[in-house]
Scaffold this motif. Structure first.
Motif, PDB file in Angstrom:
ATOM      1  N   TYR A 198       0.870  -1.195   0.015  1.00 31.11           N
ATOM      2  CA  TYR A 198       0.099  -0.066   0.044  1.00 31.11           C
ATOM      3  C   TYR A 198       0.841   1.361  -0.046  1.00 31.11           C
ATOM      4  O   TYR A 198       0.715   2.275  -0.736  1.00 31.11           O
ATOM      5  CB  TYR A 198      -0.865  -0.014   1.335  1.00 31.11           C
ATOM      6  CG  TYR A 198      -1.577   1.075   1.344  1.00 31.11           C
ATOM      7  CD1 TYR A 198      -2.711   1.686   0.745  1.00 31.11           C
ATOM      8  CD2 TYR A 198      -1.114   2.304   2.403  1.00 31.11           C
ATOM      9  CE1 TYR A 198      -3.593   2.735   0.933  1.00 31.11           C
ATOM     10  CE2 TYR A 198      -1.727   3.425   2.401  1.00 31.11           C
ATOM     11  CZ  TYR A 198      -3.199   3.618   1.928  1.00 31.11           C
ATOM     12  OH  TYR A 198      -3.752   4.955   1.780  1.00 31.11           O
ATOM     13  N   TYR A 199       1.810   1.367   0.873  1.00 32.33           N
ATOM     14  CA  TYR A 199       2.844   2.281   1.037  1.00 32.33           C
ATOM     15  C   TYR A 199       3.561   2.816  -0.282  1.00 32.33           C
ATOM     16  O   TYR A 199       3.830   3.781  -0.938  1.00 32.33           O
ATOM     17  CB  TYR A 199       3.682   2.249   2.109  1.00 32.33           C
ATOM     18  CG  TYR A 199       3.133   2.433   3.599  1.00 32.33           C
ATOM     19  CD1 TYR A 199       2.150   3.430   3.761  1.00 32.33           C
ATOM     20  CD2 TYR A 199       3.571   1.796   4.624  1.00 32.33           C
ATOM     21  CE1 TYR A 199       1.761   3.718   4.982  1.00 32.33           C
ATOM     22  CE2 TYR A 199       3.233   1.842   5.780  1.00 32.33           C
ATOM     23  CZ  TYR A 199       2.212   2.978   5.912  1.00 32.33           C
ATOM     24  OH  TYR A 199       1.477   3.044   7.244  1.00 32.33           O
ATOM     25  N   LEU A 200       3.935   1.473  -0.844  1.00 30.95           N
ATOM     26  CA  LEU A 200       4.809   1.581  -2.014  1.00 30.95           C
ATOM     27  C   LEU A 200       3.957   2.095  -3.325  1.00 30.95           C
ATOM     28  O   LEU A 200       4.508   2.915  -4.085  1.00 30.95           O
ATOM     29  CB  LEU A 200       5.320   0.283  -2.405  1.00 30.95           C
ATOM     30  CG  LEU A 200       6.347   0.137  -3.796  1.00 30.95           C
ATOM     31  CD1 LEU A 200       7.525   0.732  -3.526  1.00 30.95           C
ATOM     32  CD2 LEU A 200       6.535  -1.516  -3.743  1.00 30.95           C
ATOM     33  N   GLY A 201       2.741   1.540  -3.427  1.00 31.01           N
ATOM     34  CA  GLY A 201       1.829   2.068  -4.510  1.00 31.01           C
ATOM     35  C   GLY A 201       1.433   3.572  -4.269  1.00 31.01           C
ATOM     36  O   GLY A 201       1.168   4.292  -5.258  1.00 31.01           O
ATOM     37  N   ASN A 202       1.773   4.266  -2.956  1.00 22.90           N
ATOM     38  CA  ASN A 202       1.178   5.538  -2.927  1.00 22.90           C
ATOM     39  C   ASN A 202       2.548   6.404  -2.771  1.00 22.90           C
ATOM     40  O   ASN A 202       2.470   7.667  -2.386  1.00 22.90           O
ATOM     41  CB  ASN A 202       0.598   5.729  -1.434  1.00 22.90           C
ATOM     42  CG  ASN A 202      -0.844   5.349  -1.513  1.00 22.90           C
ATOM     43  OD1 ASN A 202      -1.728   6.233  -2.086  1.00 22.90           O
ATOM     44  ND2 ASN A 202      -1.261   4.016  -0.917  1.00 22.90           N
ATOM     45  N   GLY A 203       3.764   5.850  -3.050  1.00 23.44           N
ATOM     46  CA  GLY A 203       4.938   6.630  -3.225  1.00 23.44           C
ATOM     47  C   GLY A 203       5.635   6.795  -1.917  1.00 23.44           C
ATOM     48  O   GLY A 203       6.516   7.571  -1.736  1.00 23.44           O
ATOM     49  N   GLN A 204       5.007   6.179  -1.041  1.00 24.00           N
ATOM     50  CA  GLN A 204       5.587   6.468   0.429  1.00 24.00           C
ATOM     51  C   GLN A 204       6.992   5.287   0.618  1.00 24.00           C
ATOM     52  O   GLN A 204       6.713   4.389   1.555  1.00 24.00           O
ATOM     53  CB  GLN A 204       4.600   6.186   1.456  1.00 24.00           C
ATOM     54  CG  GLN A 204       3.445   7.119   1.377  1.00 24.00           C
ATOM     55  CD  GLN A 204       2.585   6.868   2.596  1.00 24.00           C
ATOM     56  OE1 GLN A 204       1.486   6.289   1.810  1.00 24.00           O
ATOM     57  NE2 GLN A 204       2.581   7.291   3.572  1.00 24.00           N
ATOM     58  N   TYR A 205       7.949   5.561  -0.068  1.00 19.94           N
ATOM     59  CA  TYR A 205       8.810   4.376  -0.354  1.00 19.94           C
ATOM     60  C   TYR A 205       9.370   4.042   1.131  1.00 19.94           C
ATOM     61  O   TYR A 205       9.753   3.027   1.271  1.00 19.94           O
ATOM     62  CB  TYR A 205       9.840   4.958  -1.201  1.00 19.94           C
ATOM     63  CG  TYR A 205       9.343   5.083  -2.590  1.00 19.94           C
ATOM     64  CD1 TYR A 205       8.524   4.309  -3.369  1.00 19.94           C
ATOM     65  CD2 TYR A 205       9.292   6.421  -3.247  1.00 19.94           C
ATOM     66  CE1 TYR A 205       7.991   4.414  -4.447  1.00 19.94           C
ATOM     67  CE2 TYR A 205       8.781   6.760  -4.431  1.00 19.94           C
ATOM     68  CZ  TYR A 205       7.800   5.753  -5.137  1.00 19.94           C
ATOM     69  OH  TYR A 205       7.423   5.845  -6.268  1.00 19.94           O
ATOM     70  N   THR A 206      10.118   5.047   1.953  1.00 18.52           N
ATOM     71  CA  THR A 206      10.493   4.748   3.132  1.00 18.52           C
ATOM     72  C   THR A 206       9.825   4.033   4.137  1.00 18.52           C
ATOM     73  O   THR A 206      10.276   2.945   4.710  1.00 18.52           O
ATOM     74  CB  THR A 206      10.902   6.145   3.797  1.00 18.52           C
ATOM     75  OG1 THR A 206      11.853   6.829   2.916  1.00 18.52           O
ATOM     76  CG2 THR A 206      11.602   5.870   5.160  1.00 18.52           C
ATOM     77  N   ALA A 207       8.456   4.292   4.301  1.00 15.01           N
ATOM     78  CA  ALA A 207       7.447   3.544   4.974  1.00 15.01           C
ATOM     79  C   ALA A 207       7.458   2.190   4.437  1.00 15.01           C
ATOM     80  O   ALA A 207       7.181   0.829   5.125  1.00 15.01           O
ATOM     81  CB  ALA A 207       6.109   4.192   4.999  1.00 15.01           C
ATOM     82  N   SER A 208       7.344   1.966   3.207  1.00 15.77           N
ATOM     83  CA  SER A 208       7.099   0.592   2.465  1.00 15.77           C
ATOM     84  C   SER A 208       8.370  -0.254   2.843  1.00 15.77           C
ATOM     85  O   SER A 208       8.369  -1.395   2.994  1.00 15.77           O
ATOM     86  CB  SER A 208       6.873   0.710   1.169  1.00 15.77           C
ATOM     87  OG  SER A 208       7.968   1.430   0.449  1.00 15.77           O
ATOM     88  N   ILE A 209       9.618   0.566   2.932  1.00 10.44           N
ATOM     89  CA  ILE A 209      10.775  -0.369   3.123  1.00 10.44           C
ATOM     90  C   ILE A 209      10.825  -0.582   4.595  1.00 10.44           C
ATOM     91  O   ILE A 209      11.285  -1.850   4.679  1.00 10.44           O
ATOM     92  CB  ILE A 209      12.011   0.752   2.962  1.00 10.44           C
ATOM     93  CG1 ILE A 209      12.355   0.877   1.336  1.00 10.44           C
ATOM     94  CG2 ILE A 209      13.320   0.072   3.508  1.00 10.44           C
ATOM     95  CD1 ILE A 209      13.321   1.850   0.894  1.00 10.44           C
ATOM     96  N   ASN A 210      10.260  -0.171   5.427  1.00 15.77           N
ATOM     97  CA  ASN A 210      10.203  -0.445   6.786  1.00 15.77           C
ATOM     98  C   ASN A 210       9.459  -1.686   6.856  1.00 15.77           C
ATOM     99  O   ASN A 210       9.880  -2.675   7.601  1.00 15.77           O
ATOM    100  CB  ASN A 210       9.851   0.727   7.755  1.00 15.77           C
ATOM    101  CG  ASN A 210      10.792   1.854   7.964  1.00 15.77           C
ATOM    102  OD1 ASN A 210      11.964   1.566   7.608  1.00 15.77           O
ATOM    103  ND2 ASN A 210      10.273   3.077   8.180  1.00 15.77           N
ATOM    104  N   ARG A 211       8.411  -1.686   6.311  1.00 14.48           N
ATOM    105  CA  ARG A 211       7.362  -2.928   6.277  1.00 14.48           C
ATOM    106  C   ARG A 211       8.221  -4.070   5.681  1.00 14.48           C
ATOM    107  O   ARG A 211       7.931  -5.424   6.069  1.00 14.48           O
ATOM    108  CB  ARG A 211       6.189  -2.827   5.622  1.00 14.48           C
ATOM    109  CG  ARG A 211       5.376  -1.517   6.354  1.00 14.48           C
ATOM    110  CD  ARG A 211       4.827  -2.056   7.766  1.00 14.48           C
ATOM    111  NE  ARG A 211       4.190  -1.000   8.261  1.00 14.48           N
ATOM    112  CZ  ARG A 211       3.264  -1.198   9.282  1.00 14.48           C
ATOM    113  NH1 ARG A 211       2.900  -2.542   9.566  1.00 14.48           N
ATOM    114  NH2 ARG A 211       2.565  -0.389   9.640  1.00 14.48           N
TER     115      ARG A 211
END
Length: 289
Positions: A198-211
């Motif tokens: 979800y984060y990756l698709g919304n461009g929230q790359y740092t948040a997605s990396i943490n997951r």
């Protein structure tokens, strides 16, 4: 005229003391009748009907018989009655065990968990402690929903199964607990992946990396590990961190060389003129087996 006078005397008599007495008697009779109908006790608190004491062994055996006939609710009533009437009985441990089992068998998982806690509080080293822990863990496990839901139940199941395996590694229930533990862990990893995507698709790359990093570090035996490494490659590239992206792909290729996710990672890098390469200073390098 005498009749009229007599009539007046009669009315006067009814209106006088005798009339009041008659009315009082009528009211009293009415109250008594109501008391009889409603079970009221006008001369003190209502009497509590005393429960007939039944021998503990009788209640326990009847409960077992009812469970054999799939009458679990009736069995639970009898077991609870045995607990109530014989709190220090010779069969109290067996009674508490059967209460866990009966609740579990009819899918009353929360009640089974509560009954298991009561058993384990009194008999932590009981001969059936491993079985009770297994039923408790499986009661949590039986309520696990899909990965889009809150995963507290998965965490509770993991906690109980882990404690069971640690305390009773040779138990006949430990092997099944290990299998269910893997599924519960997969649920948690799946939840992290769902949020990360979800984060990756919304461009929230740092948040997605943490997951995705959470999956790689904590759920390496899950079915999501390969995709997590691919998504890390994708997210790092999106941030321009080519060294980390190349390293994520290298770790993926080292551990899962025939994986479809590795092929996708390789192509993702190749499209930008890059290739997988190990970065010894990266946190990911330690994940290579």
């Amino acid at each position: 005229m005498e009749r009229e006078t007599g009539h007046l005397v009669t009315l006067s008599f009814l209106r006088g003391g005798a009339g009041r007495t008659a009315r009082a008697m009528a009211v009293s009779m009415t109250v008594l009748a109501l008391a009889g109908c409603t079970g009221m006790n006008l001369f003190g608190p209502p009497k509590v009907r005393e429960e007939t004491i039944v021998p503990e062994a009788t209640l326990y055996q009847e409960a077992l018989n009812n469970m054999d006939r799939q009458r679990y609710l009736t069995a639970i009533e009898q077991l609870e009655k045995a607990e109530r009437q014989h709190p220090r009985g010779e069969l109290r441990e067996e009674t508490k065990l059967m209460l866990v089992y009966a609740h579990y068998r009819i899918g009353k998982f929360n009640e089974a968990i509560l009954a298991a806690d009561k058993y384990l509080a009194l008999y932590p080293n009981g001969q059936d402690a491993a079985y009770v822990m297994y039923l408790k863990g499986t009661s949590y496990f039986g309520q696990i929903k899909d990965i889009t839901r809150d995963q507290e139940l998965s965490e509770r199941a993991i906690e109980v199964y882990t404690a069971l395996i640690r305390a009773h590694p040779g138990s006949e229930y430990a092997d099944d607990a290990r299998e269910k533990l893997a599924v519960a862990n997969d649920q948690l990893a799946g939840k992290e992946m769902s949020v990360g995507r979800y984060y990756l698709g919304n461009g929230q790359y740092t948040a997605s990396i943490n997951r995705f990093r959470m999956v790689v570090e904590n759920y390496q035996t899950s079915t999501h590990i390969e995709e997590a490494l691919y998504r890390l490659t994708e997210a790092y590239l999106s941030l321009g961190l080519t060294g980390e992206a190349r390293n994520a792909a290298a770790v993926l290729g080292h551990n899962y060389p025939s994986s479809e996710w590795y092929q996708r990672s390789y192509k993702l890098l190749a499209d930008q003129g890059l290739s997988p390469a190990v970065n010894e200073g990266s946190w990911l390098t330690a994940q290579r087996s």
